[in-house]
Write a protein that holds these residues in place. Structure first.
Motif, PDB file in Angstrom:
ATOM      1  N   ALA A 149      40.796  39.513  34.107  1.00  0.00           N
ATOM      2  CA  ALA A 149      41.166  39.442  35.413  1.00  0.00           C
ATOM      3  C   ALA A 149      41.028  40.678  36.039  1.00  0.00           C
TER       4      ALA A 149
ATOM      5  N   TRP B 168      38.107  35.755  36.305  1.00  0.00           N
ATOM      6  CA  TRP B 168      36.512  35.469  35.988  1.00  0.00           C
ATOM      7  C   TRP B 168      36.290  34.625  34.670  1.00  0.00           C
TER       8      TRP B 168
ATOM      9  N   GLY C 225      32.868  39.016  44.684  1.00  0.00           N
ATOM     10  CA  GLY C 225      33.628  38.439  45.325  1.00  0.00           C
ATOM     11  C   GLY C 225      34.876  39.130  45.802  1.00  0.00           C
ATOM     12  N   HIS C 226      35.360  40.172  45.416  1.00  0.00           N
ATOM     13  CA  HIS C 226      36.223  41.217  46.319  1.00  0.00           C
ATOM     14  C   HIS C 226      35.648  41.812  47.200  1.00  0.00           C
TER      15      HIS C 226
ATOM     16  N   THR D 288      44.019  40.975  46.217  1.00  0.00           N
ATOM     17  CA  THR D 288      43.679  39.844  45.355  1.00  0.00           C
ATOM     18  C   THR D 288      43.639  40.034  44.091  1.00  0.00           C
TER      19      THR D 288
ATOM     20  N   SER E  12      46.234  35.093  45.299  1.00  0.00           N
ATOM     21  CA  SER E  12      46.298  35.725  46.504  1.00  0.00           C
ATOM     22  C   SER E  12      48.015  35.525  47.086  1.00  0.00           C
TER      23      SER E  12
ATOM     24  N   ARG F 222      41.560  38.271  40.942  1.00  0.00           N
ATOM     25  CA  ARG F 222      40.493  37.231  40.562  1.00  0.00           C
ATOM     26  C   ARG F 222      40.218  37.003  38.879  1.00  0.00           C
TER      27      ARG F 222
ATOM     28  N   VAL G 199      34.126  33.098  39.265  1.00  0.00           N
ATOM     29  CA  VAL G 199      35.360  33.268  39.453  1.00  0.00           C
ATOM     30  C   VAL G 199      35.987  31.914  39.371  1.00  0.00           C
TER      31      VAL G 199
ATOM     32  N   VAL H  93      41.654  32.575  42.133  1.00  0.00           N
ATOM     33  CA  VAL H  93      41.900  33.630  43.134  1.00  0.00           C
ATOM     34  C   VAL H  93      43.493  33.719  43.359  1.00  0.00           C
TER      35      VAL H  93
END
Length: 545
Positions: free
Chosen positions: A283, A294, A259-260, A290, A306, A292, A301, A304
């Motif tokens: 985390a 999980w 995801g990153h 960001t 941000s 995330r 995830v 998020v």
């Protein structure tokens, strides 16, 4: 090769000579001062312990105060607890502000006494008493022999960790530099390391042999973290993914969590006492700005975070329901872990924030594992024990307080109490170059900082006041770690050595040469038995007494 300490400068020699002249009669305590009255207060609850006691000034040493307090508590010789004492000034104790208000007269009211106690308590923290009441209190004019002296006591660790003094194992295996190490929360028999060779490895520290190689990442492993219940290891890499592993088998659990969009810089597990049953969360912070959160069981995830404008360098998950993130955008953000909303933005630094530490890091990392090694049978008991350990460590003056310290490239550190204010409690100045790493002692009373100016500095965690500089390294210091009893500190440096320091005296205890190149990572096991280190020479070294 051992590091030779640089010779003292002229300024240091002059200061030492002056100090020696000053201290010639420091131990001479007059025997004609009579007695003083002492009242003990519990640091955690703010309650009094026993009646006020009259003791001769000549006998008012910390050792005798410790004996007296144990007698008042009814502890026999086998149960004796070591204590640390500090002076509470009349106008600074919010915990017994009521009594202070009463003493001033009923007309002024309890509330005024409380408010005054609280307002002034923020400005004037308790004064530590390292050796004797006469030297710390009477001679400095804080109190006179006619006053009742209110002493706040804090229990020290009942066990004592011995300074590591030898390398018990040097284990080859990694093909590139070792970038991160961490011991299992349960014992010192297992350790995990992450390396530039795209693997993490689990080591058996009892036999000094490799146990498992965790293969799967396609680039450097920058962060490793062991779950508080000892059942999972999570790794973050430059391949932008987070992977979960079973430490018993060394096999990957599920698929990589992707995801990153840039590499993963830091990892933090949700504290055991706040986890939903069977659903641990972790985390991950990344260079993509960001963080995330999980769900490790479902491998997806959940939230998020941000809000940062640049690389997130460090993430910590607190025990009171907050996540703390530090970033290269010069800010520190506090997030609510339940829904991912932003609670506070802490802005004070003038450059990148490199690292942050919580006063409860040690108990959150170890969960329900303590120095006795007894694990509760059921999950509810384990969760209750983890919560009890957290509350014991975080309770100050009857309230749960989680403090935060941040280290930056602007050469400074800030001490925060995010639950109460968005302004820092203290600005900690003294380092001459970038501050790379910062950590709280397990008892929450000290802060140690490692910087590129070759020095480690010790600070008082209550008020951020400077205590001493630990001099000896001749190159930048990358990391440091406290022993479980908070009495010793180990530091790892570019000069290829580790050094063990005595916290109380600020003196070098043991010099540990052995690495062939820079030492990037160091960790002291939660049970205090071993220190593990790794660096550019690609070897893991295990040190013990």
């Amino acid at each position: 090769m051992a590091t030779v300490q640089p010779p003292p400068s002229k300024k240091q020699r002059t200061a030492t000579a002056f100090k020696a002249r000053e201290q010639q009669d420091i131990d001479a305590i007059p025997d004609n001062l009579g007695s003083i009255r002492v009242q003990f207060y519990d640091h955690a609850t703010g309650q009094t312990t026993g009646p006020s006691v009259s003791i001769p000034v000549a006998d008012a040493s910390v050792k005798n105060l410790e004996l007296l307090l144990n007698t008042l508590q009814g502890n026999d010789d086998a149960e004796r607890i070591p204590y640390r004492f500090s002076l509470l000034l009349d106008d600074q104790d919010g915990g017994h502000g009521k009594d202070h208000g009463k003493d001033q007269g009923k007309d002024q009211g309890k509330d005024q006494g409380k408010d005054q106690g609280k307002d002034q308590g923020k400005e004037r923290p308790p004064t530590d008493i390292p050796a004797h009441i006469y030297q710390s209190v009477l001679r400095s004019g804080l109190k006179t022999a006619e006053d009742c002296i209110n002493l706040q006591y804090t229990p020290q660790a009942v066990f004592r960790v011995k300074a590591v003094s030898r390398c018990s194992a040097s284990i080859a295996g990694h093909g590139e530099a070792i970038l991160a190490t961490q011991f299992s929360p349960a014992s010192s028999s297992k350790m995990v390391s992450g390396s530039g060779d795209s693997t993490a490895r689990i080591w058996d520290c009892e036999t000094g042999t490799p146990m498992h190689t965790l293969k799967g990442h396609t680039s450097w492993v920058l962060a490793v973290s062991w779950s508080p219940d000892n059942r999972r290891i999570v790794t973050g890499s430059m391949d932008n993914s987070v992977r979960v592993w079973d430490p018993m088998t060394g096999k990957a659990v599920g698929s990589p969590m992707k995801g990153h969009t840039k590499w993963v810089t830091s990892l933090a597990w949700e504290p055991y006492h706040t986890q939903a049953s069977g659903e641990p969360r972790v985390a991950s912070a990344s260079k993509d700005a960001t963080v995330r959160i999980w769900n490790v069981t479902l491998q997806r995830v959940e939230i998020v975070l941000s809000g940062h404008r640049s690389c997130v360098s460090c993430v910590k998950w607190g025990g009171t329901g907050y996540l703390y993130t530090a970033s290269h955008d010069k800010s520190v953000k506090v997030w609510r872990a339940a829904d991912g909303t932003l609670a506070h933005t802490l802005s004070a630094h003038a450059h990148w924030v490199n690292h942050l530490a919580l006063s409860t890091d040690f108990v959150l990392r170890t969960g329900y594992h303590d120095h006795m090694g007894q694990v509760p049978a059921t999950e509810d008991e384990r969760r209750a024990m983890a919560k009890r350990r957290f509350l014991t460590a975080a309770t100050t003056g009857g309230e749960v307080v989680e403090r935060l310290v941040t280290a930056s490239d602007d050469f400074t550190m800030y001490l925060w109490e995010p639950s109460k204010a968005t302004k820092p409690l203290a600005r900690m100045l003294g380092h001459q170059k970038q501050v790379n790493h910062v950590t709280f002692s397990p008892d929450g009373l000290y802060i140690a900082s490692a910087a590129f100016d070759n020095h480690v500095k010790l600070w008082n965690a209550r008020d951020g006041k400077f205590i001493t500089t630990l001099r000896g390294h001749v190159a930048p210091v990358y990391q440091c770690a406290f022993s479980a009893d908070s009495r010793l500190l180990v530091s790892a440096s570019k000069d290829t050595t580790l050094k063990v320091w005595e916290v109380r005296t600020g003196k070098l205890s043991v010099d540990l040469p052995g690495h062939q190149d820079e030492v990037y990572a160091v960790d002291w096991s939660p049970d205090g038995e071993r220190v593990g280190s790794g660096g550019k020479d690609r070897a893991i070294k295990i040190w013990r007494h």
